[in-house]
Design an enzyme around this catalytic site. Structure first.
Site, PDB file in Angstrom:
ATOM      1  N   SER A 234       0.767  -1.334   0.004  1.00  0.00           N
ATOM      2  CA  SER A 234       0.057   0.121   0.155  1.00  0.00           C
ATOM      3  C   SER A 234       0.949   1.386   0.119  1.00  0.00           C
ATOM      4  O   SER A 234       2.092   1.010   0.206  1.00  0.00           O
ATOM      5  CB  SER A 234      -0.926   0.065   1.222  1.00  0.00           C
ATOM      6  OG  SER A 234      -1.837  -1.076   1.178  1.00  0.00           O
ATOM      7  N   SER A 272      -3.405  -3.324  -3.178  1.00  0.00           N
ATOM      8  CA  SER A 272      -3.036  -2.280  -2.432  1.00  0.00           C
ATOM      9  C   SER A 272      -3.991  -1.203  -2.086  1.00  0.00           C
ATOM     10  O   SER A 272      -4.762  -0.641  -2.727  1.00  0.00           O
ATOM     11  CB  SER A 272      -2.082  -1.765  -3.729  1.00  0.00           C
ATOM     12  OG  SER A 272      -1.022  -0.675  -3.232  1.00  0.00           O
ATOM     13  N   ASP A 274      -4.136   2.618  -1.432  1.00  0.00           N
ATOM     14  CA  ASP A 274      -3.243   3.724  -1.866  1.00  0.00           C
ATOM     15  C   ASP A 274      -4.317   4.785  -1.645  1.00  0.00           C
ATOM     16  O   ASP A 274      -5.299   5.069  -2.345  1.00  0.00           O
ATOM     17  CB  ASP A 274      -3.249   3.588  -3.269  1.00  0.00           C
ATOM     18  CG  ASP A 274      -2.223   2.394  -3.753  1.00  0.00           C
ATOM     19  OD1 ASP A 274      -1.386   2.323  -3.310  1.00  0.00           O
ATOM     20  OD2 ASP A 274      -2.685   1.940  -4.644  1.00  0.00           O
TER      21      ASP A 274
END
Length: 346
Positions: A234, A272, A274
Site C-alpha cells: 500500500s 494495494s 493507496d
C-alpha cells in the site's frame, strides 16, 4: 524503542536527481510548511519485529480548531481510520498517524487518549482520530501487533520541525516498495500561485508493488538482489500546504498525490491500499481560484515522486520475520542504470 532513527542519509538530490522545475523548501520536507511537525517511534525486536509509528502534527489542530482537509482513495484495500467523517465534513481535528495494519486500531485508541489530555479538550465528547496503515508483514511479525500507546506518545511527544528522518524509521521500518526496501520519505515544493508563494509538503509511507521508475527510466531489481516478490502493499500519502484552500480543493490536491505514484512505477494492484490525505494550515485568507491551482497540482505531483525515491534511497537492506531479506536500492547501480543508453525497439 527508538524515537528518532535516520536511514543512510541519502536523498535523490544528493545524487543529482532533480524532479520537476519548482524549487523545494529549505529542508525539502513536509516540515517546510509552517507549523507542521513530524515524529517517529521505531519498534525493533530483531529478527521478527520491524515496525513503528509516524506522526504528522499540524500546529494547533484539535476538535475546536479543525483544519480544512480532503482525502482521496486510489484503491480502497486499506484501513484509513477516520475517513468518513473527514470526507463528510472536510475537516481534520487530530494529528495524522501512520503505522502497521494490525496495529492501526491500537494507535487510534492511543491517539484519542492523547488528544483528550490536550489543552482545550477538557469538555470534548466526540473525536475523529485519523490513522493510516501499511502492511509490514513481509519483514515484521504483524500478528504480534507490536505498536502500543507508549510508542504513539513517543512519536507525538518527539514531533519536531526541521529535517525529517527517512527510510527504515517509524511506520516505514518494515515496509517494501517496488521490489526494494523502502520506508518513510518526504519532499516539498514552493510554487508561485496567482502572484503568491506557497509551500506544499508531502510525506509517504511507501509499501507498494510495481517496477521502479526514476525520471522515466525503468530500474528493476537485479537478479542477485533479494526482493519481496509478489508484495502488493500500500501507500499512505500525507500532503500539507499553507495555501488557503477549501476542503473541495484539497481533495483535488489529494487526488493528484495518488496519481503521482504512477510516475514511480506503482502497479495499483488489487491488494494495494493507496490513499492520500491533504490538509491546509491556513484556513481563511484570500482564496485561490480553481483556475490558479495548476502550480499546486504540479508541486504535489513532483513532491510525491521525489518523496517515494527518498524513501527508497534512505532505506537499508533488511532481514526480518522468517529470515526474509529485501535489498535496498544501491546508489551506484541506480546511477549506472540511469546513465546507460536506453534500449530501442525496431
Amino acid at each position: 524503542m527508538e524515537s528518532q532513527s535516520p536511514g543512510t542519509g541519502r536523498r535523490a538530490r544528493d545524487l543529482g536527481l532533480v524532479i520537476g522545475r519548482i524549487a523545494p523548501g529549505p529542508f525539502n520536507a513536509i516540515t517546510d510548511v509552517p507549523g507542521v511537525r513530524v515524529g517517529h517511534a521505531t519498534v525493533r525486536r530483531p529478527p521478527s519485529v520491524h515496525s513503528g509509528v509516524t506522526a504528522v502534527v499540524p500546529g494547533g489542530v484539535g476538535p475546536r480548531t479543525p483544519l480544512p482537509a480532503g482525502v482521496f482513495t486510489g484503491n480502497g484495500y486499506g484501513k484509513l481510520i477516520g475517513t468518513t467523517q473527514l470526507a463528510e465534513l472536510g475537516t481534520l481535528e487530530t494529528p495524522v498517524l501512520l503505522t502497521s495494519t494490525l496495529s492501526a486500531f491500537r494507535v487510534a485508541d492511543a491517539l484519542v487518549g492523547w488528544m483528550l489530555e490536550q489543552p482545550g479538550c477538557e469538555e470534548v465528547r466526540s473525536l475523529n482520530p485519523v490513522v493510516g496503515e501499511c502492511n509490514d508483514g513481509f519483514l515484521s511479525d504483524i500478528r504480534a501487533r507490536p505498536v502500543h500507546a507508549e510508542h504513539v506518545r513517543a512519536a507525538l511527544g518527539g514531533a519536531s520541525g526541521g529535517p525529517v528522518a527517512e527510510g527504515c524509521v517509524g511506520a516505514g521500518t518494515g515496509t517494501v516498495a517496488l521490489g526494494f526496501k523502502a520506508g518513510i520519505g518526504t519532499a516539498s515544493r514552493t510554487p508561485d500561485v496567482d502572484g503568491r508563494r506557497f509551500t506544499v509538503g508531502v510525506l509517504v509511507q511507501a509499501n507498494f508493488g510495481g517496477t521502479l521508475r526514476v525520471l522515466g527510466r525503468t530500474v528493476p531489481p537485479k537478479a542477485d538482489d533479494p526482493a519481496a516478490e509478489g508484495e502488493t502493499g500500500s501507500c499512505m500519502i500525507v500532503v500539507a500546504t499553507d495555501a488557503p484552500l477549501d476542503a473541495r480543493q484539497l481533495t483535488r490536491v489529494a487526488r493528484r498525490a495518488v496519481f503521482a505514484l504512477a510516475r514511480t512505477g506503482a502497479a495499483y494492484s488489487h491488494g494495494s491500499g493507496d490513499y492520500a490525505l491533504a490538509f491546509g494550515t491556513r484556513p481563511g485568507g484570500a482564496p485561490v481560484a480553481d483556475t490558479e491551482l495548476g502550480p499546486l497540482f504540479e508541486a504535489v505531483l513532483d513532491g510525491v515522486e521525489e518523496a517515494v525515491l527518498n524513501s527508497l534511497l534512505a532505506a537499508e537492506t533488511a532481514t526480518g520475520f522468517g529470515g526474509r531479506t529485501v535489498a535496498a536500492v544501491r546508489a551506484d547501480r541506480l546511477l549506472a542504470d540511469l546513465a546507460a543508453p536506453m534500449e530501442t525497439s525496431r
